[in-house]
Design a protein around this motif. Structure first.
Motif, mmCIF file in Angstrom:
data_model
loop_
_atom_site.group_PDB
_atom_site.id
_atom_site.type_symbol
_atom_site.label_atom_id
_atom_site.label_comp_id
_atom_site.label_asym_id
_atom_site.label_seq_id
_atom_site.Cartn_x
_atom_site.Cartn_y
_atom_site.Cartn_z
ATOM 1 N N LYS A 1 23.014 62.911 81.644
ATOM 2 C CA LYS A 1 23.231 61.477 81.467
ATOM 3 C C LYS A 1 23.327 61.081 79.999
ATOM 4 C CE LYS A 1 20.859 59.970 85.669
ATOM 5 N NZ LYS A 1 19.739 59.160 86.186
ATOM 6 N N SER A 2 22.455 61.633 79.170
ATOM 7 C CA SER A 2 22.450 61.244 77.754
ATOM 8 C C SER A 2 23.771 61.580 77.083
ATOM 9 C CB SER A 2 21.289 61.926 77.028
ATOM 10 O OG SER A 2 21.397 63.338 77.124
ATOM 11 N N GLU A 3 24.375 62.723 77.443
ATOM 12 C CA GLU A 3 25.660 63.111 76.871
ATOM 13 C C GLU A 3 26.783 62.205 77.373
ATOM 14 O OE1 GLU A 3 26.700 65.442 74.562
ATOM 15 O OE2 GLU A 3 24.565 65.385 74.103
ATOM 16 N N MET A 4 26.704 61.829 78.650
ATOM 17 C CA MET A 4 27.709 60.914 79.185
ATOM 18 C C MET A 4 27.677 59.577 78.457
ATOM 19 S SD MET A 4 27.862 61.485 83.300
ATOM 20 C CE MET A 4 26.154 61.094 83.587
ATOM 21 N N LEU A 5 26.473 59.074 78.186
ATOM 22 C CA LEU A 5 26.340 57.806 77.473
ATOM 23 C C LEU A 5 26.832 57.935 76.039
ATOM 24 C CD1 LEU A 5 22.839 56.681 78.794
ATOM 25 C CD2 LEU A 5 25.020 55.590 79.290
ATOM 26 N N ARG A 6 26.466 59.041 75.386
ATOM 27 C CA ARG A 6 26.832 59.240 73.983
ATOM 28 C C ARG A 6 28.342 59.354 73.814
ATOM 29 N NH1 ARG A 6 27.619 63.292 70.273
ATOM 30 N NH2 ARG A 6 27.482 64.921 71.855
ATOM 31 N N ARG A 7 29.000 59.994 74.772
ATOM 32 C CA ARG A 7 30.451 60.199 74.680
ATOM 33 C C ARG A 7 31.248 59.080 75.354
ATOM 34 N NH1 ARG A 7 31.975 65.734 73.771
ATOM 35 N NH2 ARG A 7 30.136 67.040 73.386
ATOM 36 N N ILE B 1 29.673 79.008 87.341
ATOM 37 C CA ILE B 1 31.112 79.264 87.433
ATOM 38 C C ILE B 1 31.916 78.400 86.468
ATOM 39 C CG2 ILE B 1 31.070 80.084 89.806
ATOM 40 C CD1 ILE B 1 31.808 77.333 90.743
ATOM 41 N N GLY B 2 31.259 77.517 85.740
ATOM 42 C CA GLY B 2 31.985 76.687 84.783
ATOM 43 C C GLY B 2 31.045 75.878 83.925
ATOM 44 N N LYS B 3 31.470 75.593 82.689
ATOM 45 C CA LYS B 3 30.648 74.807 81.773
ATOM 46 C C LYS B 3 31.565 73.925 80.937
ATOM 47 C CE LYS B 3 26.511 75.201 78.941
ATOM 48 N NZ LYS B 3 25.488 76.134 78.414
ATOM 49 N N GLY B 4 31.217 72.614 80.863
ATOM 50 C CA GLY B 4 32.039 71.677 80.114
ATOM 51 C C GLY B 4 31.283 71.023 78.987
ATOM 52 N N ALA B 5 31.822 69.901 78.497
ATOM 53 C CA ALA B 5 31.253 69.226 77.334
ATOM 54 C C ALA B 5 29.868 68.668 77.620
ATOM 55 C CB ALA B 5 32.200 68.103 76.889
ATOM 56 N N PHE B 6 29.677 68.083 78.789
ATOM 57 C CA PHE B 6 28.368 67.514 79.083
ATOM 58 C C PHE B 6 27.892 67.865 80.480
ATOM 59 C CE2 PHE B 6 30.407 64.226 81.607
ATOM 60 C CZ PHE B 6 31.607 64.029 80.960
ATOM 61 N N GLY B 7 28.308 69.021 80.980
ATOM 62 C CA GLY B 7 27.845 69.444 82.293
ATOM 63 C C GLY B 7 28.185 70.886 82.590
ATOM 64 N N GLU B 8 27.747 71.317 83.748
ATOM 65 C CA GLU B 8 28.014 72.678 84.200
ATOM 66 C C GLU B 8 28.195 72.674 85.711
ATOM 67 O OE1 GLU B 8 24.445 74.623 82.887
ATOM 68 O OE2 GLU B 8 23.434 74.309 84.805
#
Length: 289
Positions: free
Chosen positions: A153-159, A126-133
């Motif tokens: 997690k890797s995207e959260m750390l990178r951003r 129902i939704g998709k964001g920059a580092f999650g869904e």
């Protein structure tokens, strides 16, 4: 018992491990380098740290157990008082008290159970964001439907979004309000962080505005009032949302509004704000009407 033993082993002094390693080396493993022994003072300090950590863990554990037991007794006493005031028959009182005990036992069992992604069946996205869904999911044991927010997690750390995700999780766990989306549980694995939240099938305000184009005066007053209540509920706990928009105002099946998506929320230190106001007042600035 095995989990308790494995937990207790975390606090064992490392010199035991070193001594066992040296024993293995003396039995024929001459190719391995013998680790450097630590001094008696270092070993003593290390042991004291582990003892202090173990003591703190045990104290917190039993404090939480006593708190839960006290709250359980209070709920039972409250129900008994309400039943006595309502002039309910003795048989009905016993049945209701047994039902309460059953629900309390089920709740305690759920608390002991460690949730994981395998406990849920994934359904529609129902939704998709920059580092999650966000997906609709169904719990396999109960069949209850939830919204699962899955964050990489890797995207959260990178951003650099770790603190934002922590703030979102803390807010959802701390604030109990019918005006915001409920968080039921959270867990993680090696790659993802999962937030299991309330599923709201009514869509969002953006979709409603696109469908109706213009709201009536009564509808506008209703949704503005519920939005104000939602914002107030998090302000009371010293959080600000910082991303209020129609997409983040969701609707439940009855049409009531819930505030969601706290990824940009920020906790405030109100003591600092009070100090700033006190400084302004010293200079003769008055903000009262």
């Amino acid at each position: 018992m095995d989990s308790a033993r494995s937990w207790f082993q975390k606090f064992q002094p490392r010199d035991r491990l070193r001594s066992s390693t040296r024993k293995k080396d003396s039995m024929g493993n001459s190719g391995r380098e013998d680790p450097q022994p630590i001094s008696a003072e270092e070993a003593s300090n290390l042991t004291k740290q582990r003892v202090a950590a173990a003591k703190q863990y045990i104290e917190n554990h039993y404090k939480e157990q006593m708190k839960n037991l006290q709250e359980r007794r209070e709920r039972r006493n409250l129900l008994e008082k309400k039943l006595a005031d309502a002039d309910v028959s003795e048989e009905d009182q016993n049945n209701l008290l047994k039902f309460l005990e059953k629900k309390e036992t089920e709740y305690m069992r759920l608390q002991r159970h460690k949730m994981g992604a395998d406990d849920f069946e994934l359904l529609t996205m129902i939704g998709k964001g920059a580092f999650g869904e966000v997906r609709v999911c169904r719990e396999k044991t109960t069949g209850s439907v939830y919204a699962m927010k899955k964050l990489k997690k890797s995207e959260m750390l990178r951003r650099g979004q770790v603190e934002h995700v922590k703030a979102e999780r803390n807010l959802l766990a701390e604030v109990e309000s019918n005006c915001i989306v409920k968080l039921y549980c959270s867990f993680q694995d090696d790659e993802y962080l999962y937030l299991i939240m309330e599923y709201l099938p009514g869509g969002d305000m953006m979709t409603l505005l696109m469908r109706k184009d213009t709201l009536t005066d009564d509808e506008a007053r209703f949704y503005v009032a519920e939005t104000v209540l939602a914002i107030e509920s998090i302000h009371k706990h010293n959080y600000i949302h910082r991303d209020i928009k129609p997409d983040n105002l969701l609707l439940d099946r009855y049409g009531h509004l819930r505030l969601s998506d706290f990824g940009l929320c920020k906790p405030l230190d109100c003591s600092t704000i009070e100090e700033d106001f006190s400084v302004w007042r010293k200079h003769g600035w008055n903000f009262k009407k």
